[in-house]
Design a protein around this motif. Structure first.
Motif, mmCIF file in Angstrom:
data_model
loop_
_atom_site.group_PDB
_atom_site.id
_atom_site.type_symbol
_atom_site.label_atom_id
_atom_site.label_comp_id
_atom_site.label_asym_id
_atom_site.label_seq_id
_atom_site.Cartn_x
_atom_site.Cartn_y
_atom_site.Cartn_z
ATOM 1 N N ILE A 1 0.853 -1.192 0.000
ATOM 2 C CA ILE A 1 0.000 0.000 0.000
ATOM 3 C C ILE A 1 0.888 1.242 0.000
ATOM 4 O O ILE A 1 1.861 1.329 0.759
ATOM 5 C CB ILE A 1 -0.942 0.017 1.213
ATOM 6 N N THR A 2 0.553 2.204 -0.836
ATOM 7 C CA THR A 2 1.323 3.439 -0.952
ATOM 8 C C THR A 2 0.716 4.511 -0.053
ATOM 9 O O THR A 2 -0.478 4.810 -0.139
ATOM 10 C CB THR A 2 1.340 3.937 -2.401
ATOM 11 N N PHE A 3 1.549 5.075 0.798
ATOM 12 C CA PHE A 3 1.129 6.141 1.700
ATOM 13 C C PHE A 3 1.905 7.411 1.389
ATOM 14 O O PHE A 3 2.972 7.381 0.771
ATOM 15 C CB PHE A 3 1.386 5.770 3.164
ATOM 16 N N GLY A 4 1.353 8.540 1.896
ATOM 17 C CA GLY A 4 2.145 9.756 1.980
ATOM 18 C C GLY A 4 2.806 9.815 3.337
ATOM 19 O O GLY A 4 3.045 8.780 3.977
ATOM 20 N N GLN A 5 3.138 10.993 3.808
ATOM 21 C CA GLN A 5 3.634 11.120 5.178
ATOM 22 C C GLN A 5 2.548 10.626 6.132
ATOM 23 O O GLN A 5 1.456 11.186 6.191
ATOM 24 C CB GLN A 5 3.969 12.578 5.506
ATOM 25 N N ILE A 6 2.857 9.551 6.883
ATOM 26 C CA ILE A 6 1.857 8.974 7.790
ATOM 27 C C ILE A 6 1.974 9.676 9.138
ATOM 28 O O ILE A 6 3.044 9.693 9.757
ATOM 29 C CB ILE A 6 2.049 7.461 7.958
ATOM 30 N N THR A 7 0.862 10.221 9.603
ATOM 31 C CA THR A 7 0.886 11.000 10.845
ATOM 32 C C THR A 7 0.201 10.319 12.019
ATOM 33 O O THR A 7 0.506 10.633 13.164
ATOM 34 C CB THR A 7 0.222 12.365 10.618
ATOM 35 N N ALA A 8 -0.726 9.393 11.742
ATOM 36 C CA ALA A 8 -1.498 8.840 12.859
ATOM 37 C C ALA A 8 -1.956 7.429 12.543
ATOM 38 O O ALA A 8 -2.150 7.063 11.375
ATOM 39 C CB ALA A 8 -2.709 9.721 13.177
ATOM 40 N N GLY B 1 -11.074 -4.179 15.800
ATOM 41 C CA GLY B 1 -9.687 -4.585 15.639
ATOM 42 C C GLY B 1 -9.070 -4.164 14.325
ATOM 43 O O GLY B 1 -7.908 -4.523 14.051
ATOM 44 N N ASN B 2 -9.814 -3.429 13.494
ATOM 45 C CA ASN B 2 -9.248 -2.919 12.244
ATOM 46 C C ASN B 2 -8.400 -1.684 12.530
ATOM 47 O O ASN B 2 -8.586 -0.997 13.539
ATOM 48 C CB ASN B 2 -10.360 -2.588 11.252
ATOM 49 N N ILE B 3 -7.506 -1.381 11.608
ATOM 50 C CA ILE B 3 -6.506 -0.338 11.844
ATOM 51 C C ILE B 3 -6.749 0.833 10.893
ATOM 52 O O ILE B 3 -6.787 0.660 9.665
ATOM 53 C CB ILE B 3 -5.076 -0.894 11.644
ATOM 54 N N GLY B 4 -6.935 2.003 11.465
ATOM 55 C CA GLY B 4 -7.101 3.221 10.683
ATOM 56 C C GLY B 4 -5.792 3.982 10.594
ATOM 57 O O GLY B 4 -5.091 4.153 11.589
ATOM 58 N N ILE B 5 -5.453 4.435 9.384
ATOM 59 C CA ILE B 5 -4.203 5.165 9.141
ATOM 60 C C ILE B 5 -4.543 6.500 8.484
ATOM 61 O O ILE B 5 -5.358 6.563 7.562
ATOM 62 C CB ILE B 5 -3.243 4.337 8.262
ATOM 63 N N PHE B 6 -3.906 7.560 8.963
ATOM 64 C CA PHE B 6 -4.123 8.912 8.469
ATOM 65 C C PHE B 6 -2.809 9.390 7.845
ATOM 66 O O PHE B 6 -1.763 9.385 8.512
ATOM 67 C CB PHE B 6 -4.529 9.811 9.634
ATOM 68 N N HIS B 7 -2.848 9.792 6.583
ATOM 69 C CA HIS B 7 -1.617 10.231 5.919
ATOM 70 C C HIS B 7 -1.883 11.479 5.087
ATOM 71 O O HIS B 7 -3.029 11.881 4.875
ATOM 72 C CB HIS B 7 -1.033 9.097 5.068
ATOM 73 N N ARG B 8 -0.821 12.095 4.591
ATOM 74 C CA ARG B 8 -0.910 13.393 3.923
ATOM 75 C C ARG B 8 -0.878 13.313 2.402
ATOM 76 O O ARG B 8 -0.852 14.356 1.739
ATOM 77 C CB ARG B 8 0.213 14.307 4.422
ATOM 78 N N GLY B 9 -0.888 12.114 1.862
ATOM 79 C CA GLY B 9 -0.886 11.989 0.408
ATOM 80 C C GLY B 9 0.324 12.652 -0.210
ATOM 81 O O GLY B 9 1.472 12.367 0.144
ATOM 82 N N THR B 10 0.083 13.590 -1.108
ATOM 83 C CA THR B 10 1.172 14.265 -1.816
ATOM 84 C C THR B 10 1.678 15.500 -1.076
ATOM 85 O O THR B 10 2.638 16.125 -1.530
ATOM 86 C CB THR B 10 0.687 14.694 -3.208
#
Length: 562
Positions: free
Chosen positions: A106-113, A120-129
């Motif tokens: 999976i491609t992320f941007g800068q991952i912040t959270a 039990g699922n995992i949420g990821i917050f990132h900044r994209g471009t």
């Protein structure tokens, strides 16, 4: 008169005992009382002993982190004449295993959270471009809204195997920072460019996930918005680059208003402010000689709640420490820091009386080396129980999340845009950790705590409880003795109405049934029988007066005299 005196004595005894008990309890409370933080916003003149401005006639101040272990300093040369056991082990915990295949495709941007939902699922917050650079904000902390929102999805939901379940958030956020999924499945998001805290209800997230094939363009609407878009501020209506949210089970929540205001604010479930504490401490250019006070932060970067302990944990990033406060009042409880962890702590999580931390790289000019990794601490003693990482040091970890039972740990990297999953064999790790703690205790006290203040509202100490029980027992016994004494005296003196009546009845009954009284009655009767009766025909000898005595009617005697 005696009865009133006895009652007065009993009341006096009880009053004295109650007064002594209350006075002693107050004494105990004074002994254990916490120095409370004021529930207000700190002004510029508060804490004048830690001046932020008066640096005149002072030489450059030394770093407050000179206590870095000697083994990490570049100029350190080990002495061969003294055999000293290392204070802490650099080894990674073998019971915490990294899964290198998790989310690797999976491609992320800068991952912040990162956060874990109730399933039990995992949420990821990132900044994209988008990247937070030196020109992202102006001198007044304002973001250039002309740059527009991030055009790609910034929120990604993964299962435990790393498969993508849902993604959303395109054209909604400008500079993502914090993500917290509460126990009900609601998403709490902080955007430092918007200077806002946003809540998205679980029902909207569920509908978007279950019906994505029907509503591809569905955009959830926030049910709660705090802060004014793109307008930084320091008041009840505005934030300045808020960093994180922590949510209690009743819906109350905390916000770390981090980069500018350095404060913690508590709100009720409707967004009404309950309390606030904190102030800013330090700058990037100045390192103060004094230790920062417990209610001052450089950047409160992350939050974690221990609901069963009534504690809120704050990662004070540049000050390299975690501070715990009582969640119901904001009063300071304890501080955690250690040279092994270094000068920066980026995030903190909590599970089962364990704190999970990630540190960050030291200052570029630092003359020592620090491992960048995860740490597990005992929340009570402050000991380092375990260290973990992906087989080597991390680059720049930004956030951490842990399952409720501690069996799974997730860490996200900011710059290399990587998400880690660690599986934790808790039982084996606890045995190893306990062994290490016992070894450390032979050499020095727990290194990570410098203050441990009793909870002023969260419980009762054993000594206070025992004293209360003993005092209550003494008062009860004294009351019983006093009542018994009063009753006994009253019975003895015949002062009670019922006893007096009974005594009179008993005396009359005994008097009536005496043998002498019965004989006298019989004797009187027989005498009257034997007495000679007058001749009824002899009227001169008959008594024609009424059958009353002159004593009973004295007026008759007076008549006769007259």
């Amino acid at each position: 008169m005696h009865l009133q005196h006895d009652i007065a004595c009993c009341i006096s005894v009880l009053f004295i005992l109650s007064f002594v008990n209350a006075d002693f309890q107050n004494y105990l409370n004074l002994q254990h009382r916490t120095i409370h933080l004021p529930d207000k916003k700190f002004g510029s003149k508060d804490y004048s002993e830690y001046s932020d401005n008066d640096e005149r006639d002072k030489e450059p101040l030394p770093s407050q982190w000179d206590q870095v272990p000697m083994k990490y300093r570049k100029e350190y040369i080990p002495k061969t004449t003294v055999n000293i056991e290392p204070q802490d082990s650099d080894e990674l915990d073998k019971n915490i295993v990294w899964d290198p295949d998790w989310s690797h495709d999976i491609t992320f941007g800068q991952i912040t959270a990162v956060s874990i939902d109730p399933n039990g699922n995992i949420g990821i917050f990132h900044r994209g471009t988008r990247i937070w650079g030196t020109t992202t904000f102006d001198n007044e902390n304002r973001f250039d809204r002309n740059k527009g929102p991030i055009p790609i999805n910034t929120v990604i939901l993964l299962d435990k195997s790393g498969n993508k379940l849902l993604e959303w958030g395109a054209n909604m956020f400008y500079l993502p920072h914090g993500l917290t999924i509460d126990m009900h499945g609601n998403y709490w998001i902080t955007d430092v460019a918007l200077h806002q805290v946003l809540k998205f209800d679980a029902k909207d997230i569920t509908m978007m996930k279950d019906m994505a094939y029907l509503f591809e363009d569905y955009v959830p609407k926030p049910s709660l918005i705090l802060g004014e878009a793109f307008q930084p501020g320091n008041n009840d209506k505005q934030f300045c680059k808020p960093t994180a949210v922590a949510v209690e089970s009743n819906g109350d929540f905390f916000v770390s208003d981090g980069y500018c205001n350095s404060r913690i604010i508590k709100f009720d479930k409707n967004g009404k402010k309950i309390l606030e504490w904190g102030r800013h401490w330090g700058t990037r250019e100045i390192k103060y000689e004094q230790t920062p006070p417990h209610n001052a932060f450089y950047v409160p970067h992350a939050l974690a709640l221990a609901s069963e302990l009534n504690l809120l944990f704050v990662a004070d990033r540049e000050n390299g420490r975690v501070l715990s406060f009582f969640a119901n009042s904001g009063d300071f409880h304890k501080e955690y820091k250690h040279p092994t962890i270094g000068t920066k702590i980026y995030s903190v999580a909590y599970a089962k009386e364990r704190l999970y931390l990630i540190n960050g790289p030291p200052d570029p000019n630092a003359n020592y080396y620090i491992h960048i990794r995860g740490f597990i601490l005992d929340v009570n003693s402050g000991d380092i129980l375990s260290q973990f990482g992906p087989g080597q040091d991390m680059n720049w970890p930004h956030d951490i999340a842990v399952a409720d039972n501690g069996s799974e740990i997730y860490v996200v990297e900011l710059n290399i845009r990587t998400a880690y999953k660690f599986s934790h064999n808790i039982n084996a790790s606890m045995q190893t950790g306990n062994s290490m703690v016992r070894t450390n205790h032979h050499h020095e006290p727990a290194p990570l705590t410098d203050s441990d203040i009793s909870n002023p509202t969260g419980g009762t100490t054993t000594a206070t409880l025992v004293l209360s029980l003993v005092t209550a027992a003494v008062i009860f016994i004294a009351l019983c003795v006093a009542i018994a004494a009063v009753v006994a005296r009253c019975q003895k003196r015949g002062c009670l109405l019922i006893m007096r009546k009974r005594m009179r009845w008993e005396a009359e009954r005994r008097e009536n049934f005496k043998l002498s009284s019965l004989l006298e009655n019989r004797r009187g009767k027989s005498f009257k029988i034997m007495e000679r009766r007058p001749n009824p025909r002899d009227f001169s000898k008959l008594n024609t007066e009424p059958e009353t005595s002159e004593d009973e009617y004295p007026e008759n005697s007076l008549t006769k005299v007259i």
